[in-house]
Motif scaffolding. Structure first.
Motif, PDB file in Angstrom:
ATOM      1  N   UNK A  26       0.847  -1.187   0.000  1.00 31.10           N
ATOM      2  CA  UNK A  26       0.000   0.000   0.000  1.00 31.10           C
ATOM      3  C   UNK A  26       0.883   1.238   0.000  1.00 31.10           C
ATOM      4  N   UNK A  27       0.348   2.361  -0.458  1.00 27.56           N
ATOM      5  CA  UNK A  27       1.162   3.579  -0.424  1.00 27.56           C
ATOM      6  C   UNK A  27       1.213   4.124   0.988  1.00 27.56           C
ATOM      7  N   UNK A  28       2.234   4.910   1.252  1.00 28.97           N
ATOM      8  CA  UNK A  28       2.312   5.604   2.532  1.00 28.97           C
ATOM      9  C   UNK A  28       1.513   6.890   2.394  1.00 28.97           C
ATOM     10  N   UNK A  29       0.330   6.905   2.947  1.00 29.83           N
ATOM     11  CA  UNK A  29      -0.517   8.093   2.813  1.00 29.83           C
ATOM     12  C   UNK A  29      -0.556   8.872   4.112  1.00 29.83           C
ATOM     13  N   UNK A  30      -0.623  10.189   3.993  1.00 26.75           N
ATOM     14  CA  UNK A  30      -0.792  11.008   5.196  1.00 26.75           C
ATOM     15  C   UNK A  30      -2.102  10.642   5.874  1.00 26.75           C
ATOM     16  N   UNK A 294      -4.311  16.075  -1.207  1.00 24.10           N
ATOM     17  CA  UNK A 294      -3.025  15.665  -0.641  1.00 24.10           C
ATOM     18  C   UNK A 294      -2.736  14.175  -0.911  1.00 24.10           C
ATOM     19  N   UNK A 295      -3.692  13.315  -0.622  1.00 22.59           N
ATOM     20  CA  UNK A 295      -3.384  11.884  -0.774  1.00 22.59           C
ATOM     21  C   UNK A 295      -3.428  11.441  -2.236  1.00 22.59           C
ATOM     22  N   UNK A 296      -4.182  12.175  -3.049  1.00 22.10           N
ATOM     23  CA  UNK A 296      -4.196  11.858  -4.477  1.00 22.10           C
ATOM     24  C   UNK A 296      -2.792  12.056  -5.055  1.00 22.10           C
TER      25      UNK A 296
END
Ligand code: KDG
Length: 359
Positions: A26-30, A294-296
């Motif tokens: 998974x991506x590292x998302x804020x 931001x997360x996009x």
């Protein structure tokens, strides 16, 4: 430092297991910002039903969850939001109609699907208009963009906020694409490309020599699976979270259009809410849209790399190759600029250029 969270919801358990060690899960998302506003008064309980096309793993879904959490916490559970992703309730156009009739409370379409309500939104459909994400975001936060949201008034739809759909990239199942000639095909037929139901997008793919086929997002996966269309165009995050790579072997980093999302509510629902609830909905929409943007951005490159890791052959285009696409779509400006409004286009270009100048 902003807390980070590992977002495993983007992948099913089975998919995670099948990834192998070379691929991150998974991506590292804020993490979403803390919810800190005051609790609002008791004006009764409402359940707000929100539908959209993308899946549970998408930045759109994750930020909509944040929207739901803000409303729920700040109303002490009196405002609840039920989210229906994956086009369960219809496509973008149908759901906007449902907002008008009051049979659905909220939806979250691409601006491209809403140009029949506010024609100015078509400015975002012009190819290669916004040169960088920073410029695009500056435009989304401008007064010009706010006027577009305000222009929904009286349509039956209350437009609450813009967020990011993102830079659209071409994918297809037929061949690698590095030039307009590859789209058009020299010895072979042109690619059949699904577009959104929007005339500027049709014009773009016609100019590139494709056979554009407008279609609702919810029908797209099976249309590609069955070979009804060769390809489509969407941001990398959508291609990944909608599993398009399972039926598309090739991707090209064309970045040909930057499209926003518009978070919107039925005017009937809006009118039923107490003004204090309305203010909370508006504030939560802005906060969740900022979080989505931001997360996009965090998701985008990660999604491209994931697609590559899962076997999609991705063609990155250099400046000269992008310039060839830009030149090929020039007729779209000639045809559509007078319709959309030269003044508006110049205004948006100036806002975008002010960011480029700052850099
Ligand atoms: O949830 C949004 C989707 O319904 C849709 O707008 C995604 O960009 C999109 C497309 O290609 O239809």
């Amino acid at each position: 430092m902003t807390p980070r969270w590992s977002h495993a919801a983007a992948l099913t358990g089975a998919a995670i297991l099948s990834l192998g060690i070379a691929q991150a899960q998974s991506p590292e998302l804020s993490a979403p910002p803390a919810i800190d506003g005051e609790v609002v008064g008791d004006h009764g309980s409402h359940t707000i039903r929100m539908g959209f096309g993308l899946s549970e793993g998408s930045p759109q879904y994750l930020s909509s969850r944040y929207f739901a959490d803000i409303l729920e916490q700040r109303s002490e559970g009196r405002l609840t939001v039920q989210i229906f992703p994956n086009s369960q309730l219809g496509d973008d156009v149908q759901m906007m109609e449902m907002l008008q009739t009051g049979t659905l409370d909220m939806t979250y379409p691409s601006s491209s699907a809403a140009t029949s309500y506010v024609s100015e939104l078509a400015v975002f459909d012009l190819p290669f208009l916004l040169p960088s994400r920073e410029a695009a975001i500056e435009v989304l936060q401008s007064e010009a963009a706010q006027s577009m949201l305000d222009a929904f008034e009286g349509s039956g739809i209350k437009a609450l906020a813009f967020s990011e759909n993102g830079y659209r990239q071409l994918s297809n199942s037929a061949r690698p694409v590095a030039s307009p000639e590859d789209v058009a095909g020299l010895d072979v037929r042109g690619l059949t490309v699904r577009t959104m139901e929007n005339p500027v997008h049709l014009a773009i793919w016609e100019a590139l020599g494709a056979n554009p086929t407008p279609m609702a997002f919810g029908e797209l996966f099976s249309a590609m699976e069955q070979g009804v269309v060769d390809g489509q165009e969407n941001p990398w995050s959508t291609i990944l979270t909608s599993n398009f790579h399972e039926v598309q072997d090739y991707g090209s980093e064309t970045r040909h259009v930057y499209t926003p999302f518009v978070m919107m509510m039925s005017e009937r629902t809006w009118d039923r809410l107490d003004p204090e609830y309305q203010a909370l909905v508006q504030e939560a929409a802005r906060q969740s849209a900022a979080y989505e943007i931001q997360i996009s951005a965090e998701y985008d490159d990660w999604a491209r790399d994931q697609l590559e890791a899962r076997g999609m052959q991705i063609t990155r285009l250099d400046d000269a190759q992008i310039a060839a696409f830009q030149e090929a779509v020039q007729p779209v400006y000639e045809e559509w600029a007078p319709e959309i409004g030269e003044e508006l286009i110049t205004e948006i270009q100036q806002i975008a250029a002010s960011v480029a100048d700052d850099e």
